[in-house]
Design an enzyme around this catalytic site. Structure first.
Site, PDB file in Angstrom:
ATOM      1  N   ASN A   7      -0.556   7.209  -0.361  1.00  0.00           N
ATOM      2  CA  ASN A   7      -1.502   6.196   0.127  1.00  0.00           C
ATOM      3  C   ASN A   7      -2.474   6.922   1.049  1.00  0.00           C
ATOM      4  OD1 ASN A   7      -2.821   4.312   1.834  1.00  0.00           O
ATOM      5  ND2 ASN A   7      -1.246   2.779   1.457  1.00  0.00           N
ATOM      6  N   GLU A  34      -4.744   2.600  -1.939  1.00  0.00           N
ATOM      7  CA  GLU A  34      -5.752   2.240  -0.921  1.00  0.00           C
ATOM      8  C   GLU A  34      -7.005   3.121  -1.025  1.00  0.00           C
ATOM      9  OE1 GLU A  34      -5.085   0.030   2.841  1.00  0.00           O
ATOM     10  OE2 GLU A  34      -3.306   1.314   2.950  1.00  0.00           O
ATOM     11  N   ASP A 149       3.146   2.899  -2.795  1.00  0.00           N
ATOM     12  CA  ASP A 149       3.432   2.340  -1.473  1.00  0.00           C
ATOM     13  C   ASP A 149       4.026   0.965  -1.710  1.00  0.00           C
ATOM     14  OD1 ASP A 149       3.459   1.181   1.014  1.00  0.00           O
ATOM     15  OD2 ASP A 149       1.307   1.397   1.397  1.00  0.00           O
ATOM     16  N   ASN A 151       5.627  -0.831   0.602  1.00  0.00           N
ATOM     17  CA  ASN A 151       5.620  -1.636   1.824  1.00  0.00           C
ATOM     18  C   ASN A 151       6.980  -2.295   2.068  1.00  0.00           C
ATOM     19  OD1 ASN A 151       3.191  -1.562   3.461  1.00  0.00           O
ATOM     20  ND2 ASN A 151       2.101  -2.274   1.642  1.00  0.00           N
ATOM     21  N   ASP A 220       7.126   4.564   1.051  1.00  0.00           N
ATOM     22  CA  ASP A 220       6.511   5.118  -0.156  1.00  0.00           C
ATOM     23  C   ASP A 220       7.617   5.706  -1.021  1.00  0.00           C
ATOM     24  OD1 ASP A 220       3.385   5.192   0.620  1.00  0.00           O
ATOM     25  OD2 ASP A 220       4.614   5.684   2.378  1.00  0.00           O
ATOM     26  N   ASP A 249      -2.347   7.343   7.379  1.00  0.00           N
ATOM     27  CA  ASP A 249      -1.115   7.049   8.110  1.00  0.00           C
ATOM     28  C   ASP A 249       0.127   7.257   7.236  1.00  0.00           C
ATOM     29  OD1 ASP A 249      -2.098   4.910   6.654  1.00  0.00           O
ATOM     30  OD2 ASP A 249      -1.611   3.380   8.137  1.00  0.00           O
ATOM     31  N   HIS A 250      -0.092   7.621   5.959  1.00  0.00           N
ATOM     32  CA  HIS A 250       1.008   7.907   5.041  1.00  0.00           C
ATOM     33  C   HIS A 250       1.042   9.395   4.693  1.00  0.00           C
ATOM     34  CE1 HIS A 250       1.804   3.636   3.672  1.00  0.00           C
ATOM     35  NE2 HIS A 250       0.617   3.505   4.232  1.00  0.00           N
TER      36      HIS A 250
END
Length: 259
Positions: A7, A34, A149, A151, A220, A249-250
């Protein structure tokens, strides 16, 4: 053969980092989530120069997914068939592999915002639709990999502070049940096939020095069909890119399969 997911939280911002990472880690397939750009803004030329083919499903400002592959793929599907959803979250592509073609699915699962909200209910509905579709995909493609991802942090071992997160979105009971409902179709969490360092995560909040404190979650995942899981020799999280200036941030997750 190596399959990876990342991501990148805006391809416009992170394109140089993705290209640098691919040069250092020439995986056979990379699933991106994303993208946060429209179809016409996808930087195809940059990936072609890097030696990759690509399919993508873009959306302005939010969502968006892509599959990069060394070899051109076939049989692309965009979005979950039968699910009326304008959000661009899913791509499927069949890619050549030494041991037989692999059906690759790139998924950016909904976040859910907060337990009890409309977005949370949408997330659970989306996972149910994903499960129904994957049933058929597994029947058609026994060599199947679902990367993305999700989540969802499946277990407390995937959470830096389980007590702090208890009952919250990403770790709530219904979300974990939805994740394991996918597993029950005949999929395997490739990361858990191997002994892993404790507190290995794939996402860290930008706020409160989350990465520096390793206050993260493992959300992930690379799920493999049972047939592919037998050929999996490693699955790791590459934390390196999370330390970049202006990082996503991943972090990428990479699974290695026997040729």
């Amino acid at each position: 053969m190596k399959l990876a997911t990342w991501n990148i939280n805006s391809l416009n911002v992170r394109l140089p980092q993705v290209l640098d990472w691919l040069q250092a880690n020439p995986v056979d397939v990379l699933c991106l989530q994303e993208l946060k750009l429209t179809d016409d803004k996808f930087p195809m030329d940059a990936f072609t120069q890097a030696g990759y083919h690509a399919v993508w499903a873009g959306q302005k400002t939010y969502n968006g997914v892509a599959i990069l592959s060394r070899q051109p793929g076939t049989g692309m599907i965009r979005n979950i068939p039968g699910l009326e959803d304008p959000q661009q979250r899913v791509l499927a592509l069949t890619v050549p592999a030494p041991g037989g073609d692999i059906r690759v699915i790139c998924a950016y699962c909904p976040n859910g915002q907060a337990v009890g909200t409309d977005k949370y209910e949408y997330k659970l509905h989306w996972f149910a639709a994903m499960r129904e579709w994957l049933k058929g995909e597994l029947d058609l493609h026994p060599r199947l990999a679902v990367l993305g991802d999700y989540n969802v942090a499946p277990a407390d071992a995937d959470v830096h502070d389980p007590a702090k997160w208890e009952g919250q979105v990403l770790v709530s009971g219904p979300e974990r049940e939805a994740f394991f409902a996918l597993i029950d179709l005949g999929l395997v969490d490739s990361f858990r096939l191997f002994e892993q360092p404790e507190k290995t995560f794939s996402w860290w909040d930008y706020r409160m020095m989350g990465f520096r404190r390793n206050a993260g979650l493992r959300i992930d995942h690379i799920l493999l069909s049972n047939i592919l899981a037998q050929d999996c020799t490693a699955c790791v999280v590459d934390k390196g890119p999370r330390g970049n200036p202006q990082p996503s941030d991943h972090a990428p997750v990479i699974a290695t399969l026997k040729d």
